[in-house]
Design an enzyme around this catalytic site. Structure first.
Site, PDB file in Angstrom:
ATOM      1  N   SER A   1      37.898  37.962  40.597  1.00 19.44           N
ATOM      2  CA  SER A   1      36.967  37.652  41.695  1.00 19.44           C
ATOM      3  C   SER A   1      35.842  36.703  41.326  1.00 19.44           C
ATOM      4  O   SER A   1      35.108  36.260  42.213  1.00 19.44           O
ATOM      5  CB  SER A   1      36.367  38.947  42.238  1.00 19.44           C
ATOM      6  OG  SER A   1      37.350  39.614  42.974  1.00 19.44           O
TER       7      SER A   1
ATOM      8  N   LYS B   1      35.864  33.561  43.233  1.00 22.52           N
ATOM      9  CA  LYS B   1      35.405  33.489  44.628  1.00 22.52           C
ATOM     10  C   LYS B   1      34.164  32.600  44.765  1.00 22.52           C
ATOM     11  O   LYS B   1      33.891  32.069  45.838  1.00 22.52           O
ATOM     12  CB  LYS B   1      35.130  34.903  45.167  1.00 22.52           C
ATOM     13  CG  LYS B   1      36.418  35.747  45.270  1.00 22.52           C
ATOM     14  CD  LYS B   1      36.141  37.201  45.615  1.00 22.52           C
ATOM     15  CE  LYS B   1      37.435  38.019  45.642  1.00 22.52           C
ATOM     16  NZ  LYS B   1      37.178  39.458  45.846  1.00 22.52           N
TER      17      LYS B   1
ATOM     18  N   TYR C   1      44.811  32.818  47.885  1.00 17.59           N
ATOM     19  CA  TYR C   1      43.912  33.855  47.350  1.00 17.59           C
ATOM     20  C   TYR C   1      44.435  34.428  46.025  1.00 17.59           C
ATOM     21  O   TYR C   1      43.709  34.497  45.026  1.00 17.59           O
ATOM     22  CB  TYR C   1      43.739  34.964  48.400  1.00 17.59           C
ATOM     23  CG  TYR C   1      42.958  36.137  47.891  1.00 17.59           C
ATOM     24  CD1 TYR C   1      41.573  36.076  47.778  1.00 17.59           C
ATOM     25  CD2 TYR C   1      43.596  37.315  47.486  1.00 17.59           C
ATOM     26  CE1 TYR C   1      40.848  37.147  47.281  1.00 17.59           C
ATOM     27  CE2 TYR C   1      42.880  38.384  46.989  1.00 17.59           C
ATOM     28  CZ  TYR C   1      41.507  38.295  46.889  1.00 17.59           C
ATOM     29  OH  TYR C   1      40.782  39.348  46.382  1.00 17.59           O
TER      30      TYR C   1
ATOM     31  N   TYR D   1      29.849  43.682  44.364  1.00 19.59           N
ATOM     32  CA  TYR D   1      30.359  44.674  45.312  1.00 19.59           C
ATOM     33  C   TYR D   1      29.273  45.691  45.622  1.00 19.59           C
ATOM     34  O   TYR D   1      28.113  45.334  45.793  1.00 19.59           O
ATOM     35  CB  TYR D   1      31.616  45.357  44.759  1.00 19.59           C
ATOM     36  CG  TYR D   1      32.704  44.372  44.444  1.00 19.59           C
ATOM     37  CD1 TYR D   1      33.222  43.563  45.431  1.00 19.59           C
ATOM     38  CD2 TYR D   1      33.191  44.232  43.153  1.00 19.59           C
ATOM     39  CE1 TYR D   1      34.227  42.653  45.163  1.00 19.59           C
ATOM     40  CE2 TYR D   1      34.196  43.319  42.871  1.00 19.59           C
ATOM     41  CZ  TYR D   1      34.707  42.537  43.876  1.00 19.59           C
ATOM     42  OH  TYR D   1      35.683  41.634  43.603  1.00 19.59           O
TER      43      TYR D   1
ATOM     44  N   VAL E   1      37.528  42.013  38.401  1.00 21.02           N
ATOM     45  CA  VAL E   1      38.140  43.219  37.830  1.00 21.02           C
ATOM     46  C   VAL E   1      38.814  42.969  36.476  1.00 21.02           C
ATOM     47  O   VAL E   1      39.205  43.918  35.805  1.00 21.02           O
ATOM     48  CB  VAL E   1      39.160  43.909  38.760  1.00 21.02           C
ATOM     49  CG1 VAL E   1      38.489  44.613  39.911  1.00 21.02           C
ATOM     50  CG2 VAL E   1      40.220  42.952  39.250  1.00 21.02           C
TER      51      VAL E   1
HETATM   52  N1  GLU Z   1      42.847  40.111  42.840  1.00 22.57           N
HETATM   53  C1  GLU Z   1      42.000  41.263  42.990  1.00 22.57           C
HETATM   54  C2  GLU Z   1      42.261  41.897  44.333  1.00 22.57           C
HETATM   55  O1  GLU Z   1      42.327  41.194  45.298  1.00 22.57           O
HETATM   56  C3  GLU Z   1      40.576  40.824  42.812  1.00 22.57           C
HETATM   57  C4  GLU Z   1      39.649  41.951  42.800  1.00 22.57           C
HETATM   58  C5  GLU Z   1      38.405  41.722  41.954  1.00 22.57           C
HETATM   59  O2  GLU Z   1      38.362  40.981  40.967  1.00 22.57           O
HETATM   60  O3  GLU Z   1      37.439  42.347  42.294  1.00 22.57           O
HETATM   61  O4  GLU Z   1      42.430  43.074  44.438  1.00 22.57           O
END
Ligand code: GLU
Length: 309
Positions: free
Chosen positions: A64, A67, A191, A243, A261
């Site tokens: 993430s 992003k 994505y 988050y 993650v």
């Molecule tokens: N590819 C992971 C998902 O979409 C990313 C989640 C993350 O890094 O928080 O679940």
């Protein structure tokens, strides 16, 4: 300026007895099999000095953290109309929550929760095939870090695709509200691939440097975004970058940051430096446990904070 090399070495030394703490993400085998004791940290200052320690030059799945880069691209393409599709408020719920999306009729709270990043992928897709959009993202990240060796791990992308049921649910939900312009498979293709970017701490710190230097990468001289846009992206990272743990990160570290993650965190000390840290064990919010601690120690030792000296 403090002796940053001594500080990163001290942080590494202090955390060494704790390596392996936290829970490594296990929803795909490529993440589940990462050595939980890995730890790397790189600081790149706005003057171009690089200070690094540990496994800082080993690529890991940035997940993430990517992003931030797709949001930057979407803002470049669509400007402020980006915010018609995605909000700018902290979510207060888990990164992959679907409940909130129903209340808000398919407009995700912010670009850093999964639903929001999926909406951003849809914006990056405008005028492109999925392959072109993925190529554009990789080229953009290489340009930011000034490093053409950065690539997507195709095995991670494949696993994300094979297990991303909840992301399919989120995307279908948004599509049902008319909030995606492209087919769900295309949007998620983009994505899943940007989440599968593999980068080292050093590459990540370099890629984030424009956010620490008012939109301009001092290493390359490239102006990436305006001063105002850099400030605004930083604001979003501060309020939404971790988050449901964003408030705690702001309290403890006091710097804009984005976690993934895979155990990576990219943090920005405006006017000072960009920092990337990697430690795969996660806390209960899905943010790197020791990575957050390392940044807290760095902020304490340097006095870097957006909230005061
Ligand atoms: N590819 C992971 C998902 O979409 C990313 C989640 C993350 O890094 O928080 O679940």
């Amino acid at each position: 300026m403090a002796d940053l090399q001594a500080i990163v070495e001290e942080i590494h030394e202090k955390l060494t007895p704790r390596l392996g703490e936290g829970k490594v993400a296990d929803y795909i085998p490529q993440l589940a099999h990462v050595d939980p004791k890995k730890f790397g940290m790189t600081i790149v200052t706005v003057d171009g000095d690089v200070h690094k320690v540990g496994d800082c030059d080993e690529p890991f799945s940035i997940q993430s953290v990517s992003k931030v880069f797709t949001l930057t691209l979407a803002l470049g393409k669509h400007g402020e109309t980006t915010w018609n599709r995605v909000g700018r408020e902290p979510s207060g719920s888990a990164f992959n929550s679907i409940v909130q999306l129903e209340h808000e009729e398919g407009k995700p709270r912010n670009p850093f929760i999964n639903a929001g990043a999926i909406a951003v992928s849809d914006l990056v897709l405008a005028g492109h095939t999925p392959r072109e959009a993925i190529g554009e993202i990789v080229r953009f990240v290489r340009y930011l870090a000034d490093d053409d060796s950065i690539a997507i791990d195709p095995e991670v992308a494949k696993s994300e695709q094979a297990t991303g049921f909840r992301n399919f649910a989120l995307a279908n939900f948004m599509r049902s509200f008319g909030k995606l312009d492209h087919p769900v498979e295309h949007v998620l293709g983009v994505y899943f691939h940007h989440c599968a970017l593999a980068m080292t701490c050093t590459q990540l710190a370099k890629a984030g440097l424009f956010l620490a230097a008012s939109g301009r990468n001092p290493l390359t001289g490239h102006t990436v975004v305006s001063r105002q846009r850099a400030r605004r992206i930083n604001a979003l990272m501060l309020t939404c970058g971790h988050y449901d743990g964003s408030g705690d990160f702001a309290y403890r570290v006091g710097l804009p940051g984005k976690s993934g993650v895979g155990g990576g965190i990219m943090a920005v000390a405006p006017g000072k430096a960009s920092v990337a840290v990697w430690s795969p064990g996660l806390n209960h919010n899905g943010n790197s446990l020791l990575g957050s601690l390392a940044l807290e120690m760095l902020a304490t030792r340097t006095g870097w904070s957006v909230f005061g000296q």
